[in-house]
Motif scaffolding. Structure first.
Motif, PDB file in Angstrom:
ATOM      1  N   UNK A   1       0.841  -1.182   0.000  1.00  0.00           N
ATOM      2  CA  UNK A   1       0.000   0.000   0.000  1.00  0.00           C
ATOM      3  C   UNK A   1       0.883   1.241   0.000  1.00  0.00           C
ATOM      4  N   UNK A   2       0.508   2.254  -0.806  1.00  0.00           N
ATOM      5  CA  UNK A   2       1.294   3.484  -0.926  1.00  0.00           C
ATOM      6  C   UNK A   2       1.036   4.375   0.290  1.00  0.00           C
ATOM      7  N   UNK A   3       2.097   4.709   1.056  1.00  0.00           N
ATOM      8  CA  UNK A   3       1.893   5.473   2.287  1.00  0.00           C
ATOM      9  C   UNK A   3       2.087   6.980   2.142  1.00  0.00           C
TER      10      UNK A   3
ATOM     11  N   UNK B   1       6.996  -2.745  -9.417  1.00  0.00           N
ATOM     12  CA  UNK B   1       5.561  -2.494  -9.327  1.00  0.00           C
ATOM     13  C   UNK B   1       4.967  -2.522 -10.735  1.00  0.00           C
ATOM     14  N   UNK B   2       3.870  -3.272 -10.911  1.00  0.00           N
ATOM     15  CA  UNK B   2       3.333  -3.402 -12.267  1.00  0.00           C
ATOM     16  C   UNK B   2       1.838  -3.107 -12.375  1.00  0.00           C
ATOM     17  N   UNK B   3       1.136  -2.955 -11.238  1.00  0.00           N
ATOM     18  CA  UNK B   3      -0.301  -2.698 -11.337  1.00  0.00           C
ATOM     19  C   UNK B   3      -0.839  -2.083 -10.056  1.00  0.00           C
ATOM     20  N   UNK B   4      -1.876  -1.235 -10.227  1.00  0.00           N
ATOM     21  CA  UNK B   4      -2.710  -0.800  -9.108  1.00  0.00           C
ATOM     22  C   UNK B   4      -3.951  -1.684  -9.129  1.00  0.00           C
ATOM     23  N   UNK B   5      -4.268  -2.318  -8.010  1.00  0.00           N
ATOM     24  CA  UNK B   5      -5.426  -3.223  -8.019  1.00  0.00           C
ATOM     25  C   UNK B   5      -6.558  -2.742  -7.117  1.00  0.00           C
ATOM     26  N   UNK B   6      -6.278  -1.774  -6.225  1.00  0.00           N
ATOM     27  CA  UNK B   6      -7.324  -1.276  -5.352  1.00  0.00           C
ATOM     28  C   UNK B   6      -6.869   0.040  -4.738  1.00  0.00           C
ATOM     29  N   UNK B   7      -7.839   0.853  -4.336  1.00  0.00           N
ATOM     30  CA  UNK B   7      -7.521   2.096  -3.619  1.00  0.00           C
ATOM     31  C   UNK B   7      -8.384   2.160  -2.373  1.00  0.00           C
ATOM     32  N   UNK B   8      -7.719   2.406  -1.228  1.00  0.00           N
ATOM     33  CA  UNK B   8      -8.462   2.560   0.023  1.00  0.00           C
ATOM     34  C   UNK B   8      -7.646   3.449   0.949  1.00  0.00           C
ATOM     35  N   UNK B   9      -8.211   4.566   1.325  1.00  0.00           N
ATOM     36  CA  UNK B   9      -7.535   5.524   2.188  1.00  0.00           C
ATOM     37  C   UNK B   9      -8.257   5.599   3.521  1.00  0.00           C
ATOM     38  N   UNK B  10      -7.507   5.347   4.613  1.00  0.00           N
ATOM     39  CA  UNK B  10      -8.109   5.379   5.937  1.00  0.00           C
ATOM     40  C   UNK B  10      -9.196   4.328   6.074  1.00  0.00           C
ATOM     41  N   UNK B  11     -10.373   4.767   6.535  1.00  0.00           N
ATOM     42  CA  UNK B  11     -11.485   3.847   6.754  1.00  0.00           C
ATOM     43  C   UNK B  11     -12.501   3.911   5.619  1.00  0.00           C
ATOM     44  N   UNK B  12     -12.091   4.479   4.482  1.00  0.00           N
ATOM     45  CA  UNK B  12     -12.986   4.526   3.339  1.00  0.00           C
ATOM     46  C   UNK B  12     -13.260   3.119   2.809  1.00  0.00           C
TER      47      UNK B  12
END
Length: 261
Positions: A80-82, A239-250
């Motif tokens: 996960x990108x911090x 790194x070859x793909x973004x598979x999901x995005x979730x920030x905090x408790x979203x």
């Protein structure tokens, strides 16, 4: 606290596997002999009675742990990108997939390369261990490979004496958006007008088996301009793909799913 998950996973796998092996080689015979001496006859070895809970637990979890260890050590690992150092390419909260096989097969924990497959190329987005502590995962773009002469001055990047082409796209306050042409890789990048750090300017020659890394958010990235090169043994993968995005408790979002340059 920085938890060394690969080390924990490796120890759990070895521990459960060792308990299971000791049971198969030594303990199981004794249990079967006691069952036979009591006049009982289990239908199969798996139906033997009085198996200790610890052994049952290890027998159940060892195959699962082994599969997870193999997958994340040699094939693909999620991260996960911090931070925003790779904006606009990667956003805080992006979950990415990292190819652990792209730059060679390495032993877990020790990170010793046992099979060479490929080498990082200019433009690759690479995960590596922070050279300052050797533990924290960092992600940046490969700018310089062994032998390259890198110069950065007044927000302009030079590789081997030539300015890297970049095209202005738009103002997105506080950022100015560009497209940079780094060899065969075209990617978006940010500059922040008036925020350039004079300490980022300099010249470097990349040593053998080391790499020069920079973030796409050029004026807000802690990278090789400040702490130097990344040795080959600290490489984690590509790194070859973004598979999901979730920030905090979203709630997780899959709207950013895509392959990376």
């Amino acid at each position: 606290m920085n938890i060394d998950f690969p080390l924990i996973l490796t120890l759990l796998t070895l521990g459960t596997g060792l308990v299971w092996l000791v049971d198969i080689l030594f303990l199981r015979r004794g249990r079967l002999a006691k069952v036979a001496a009591g006049g009982e006859s289990p239908a199969t070895d798996e139906e033997e009675t009085d198996e200790p809970y610890l052994i049952e637990l290890c027998r159940s979890f060892f195959p699962i742990l082994l599969i997870v260890l193999i997958l994340r050590s040699f094939l693909v690992e999620p991260f996960q990108i911090p931070s925003g150092s790779m904006l606009p390419t990667l956003q805080v909260g992006d979950f990415i997939l990292v190819n652990k096989f792209a730059y060679g097969v390495r032993l877990p924990v020790l990170r010793t390369k046992i099979l060479s497959v490929g080498e990082p190329k200019r433009g690759d987005i690479m995960v590596f261990k922070y050279p300052v502590d050797g533990k924290t995962n960092f992600i940046k773009r490969v700018i310089g490979v062994p032998g390259d002469h890198i110069r950065y001055h007044n927000e302009t990047l030079y590789i081997n004496g030539k300015a890297v082409p970049k095209e202005y796209i738009a103002d997105l306050p506080p950022y100015r958006l560009f497209e940079e042409h780094l060899g065969k890789v075209n990617h978006k990048m940010y500059h922040i007008p008036g925020a350039s750090d004079p300490r980022a300017d300099g010249e470097w020659v990349v040593p053998p088996h080391e790499y020069f890394m920079m973030g796409d958010n050029r004026d807000n990235s802690d990278d090789s301009r400040f702490w130097g090169f990344v040795p080959e043994h600290l490489i984690v993968g590509k790194a070859f793909a973004i598979w999901m995005h979730m920030k905090g408790w979203e709630l997780p979002s899959f709207s950013r799913d895509r392959l990376l340059n």
